[in-house]
Design an enzyme around this catalytic site. Structure first.
Site, PDB file in Angstrom:
ATOM      1  N   GLU A  68      15.990  62.810  28.368  1.00 35.73           N
ATOM      2  CA  GLU A  68      15.464  62.012  27.381  1.00 35.73           C
ATOM      3  C   GLU A  68      16.499  60.439  27.055  1.00 35.73           C
ATOM      4  OE1 GLU A  68      12.418  61.142  24.758  1.00 35.73           O
ATOM      5  OE2 GLU A  68      12.882  63.167  25.446  1.00 35.73           O
ATOM      6  N   GLU A  75      12.653  52.787  28.297  1.00 35.76           N
ATOM      7  CA  GLU A  75      11.678  51.842  27.227  1.00 35.76           C
ATOM      8  C   GLU A  75      11.941  50.864  26.718  1.00 35.76           C
ATOM      9  OE1 GLU A  75      10.329  55.346  24.663  1.00 35.76           O
ATOM     10  OE2 GLU A  75       9.323  56.168  26.253  1.00 35.76           O
TER      11      GLU A  75
END
Length: 123
Positions: A68, A75
């Site tokens: 994660e 991102e």
């Protein structure tokens, strides 16, 4: 040396802590994973997992958390580089990074099912 590099261990640790804090504040899925990790760890304590089972469980939890975090890094970096403009290649890269989290989560769920299933059904 880069202006972003720390020679002091404690400053490096503080920087890492800031990164985790940022992930917690900015990423809903990271918060969900933390909540799930706490609940699963509490259940493991109630079921009296042995140290090997705890090691496997914490490895699986850590695997998801690291995936994660890397997904978030990808991102943020791509959004910064492309200044939040749409790019088909950026979308593909983000989708693949999210797929990595899905794979990590799926494997961790399987590990959890094996560990908890063994403890609940076998004894």
């Amino acid at each position: 040396m880069s202006k972003y590099t720390h020679n002091n261990f404690f400053k490096s640790f503080a920087t890492a802590r800031k990164g985790l804090s940022l992930a917690y504040k900015a990423q809903r899925n990271f918060r969900i994973h933390i909540i799930a990790a706490v609940i699963i760890s509490a259940l493991a304590l109630l079921l009296r997992f042995d140290y090997v089972e705890f090691c496997l469980l914490f490895f699986a939890i850590g695997f998801v958390m690291v995936a994660e975090l890397f997904n978030s890094v990808i991102e943020f970096a791509l959004d910064a580089f492309y200044k939040n403009k749409y790019s088909r290649l950026v979308k593909m890269a983000k989708d693949m990074a999210a797929g990595g989290v899905l794979v990590a989560t799926s494997i961790s769920i399987l590990i959890g099912l094996i560990l908890f299933g063994n403890r609940i059904f076998v004894g």
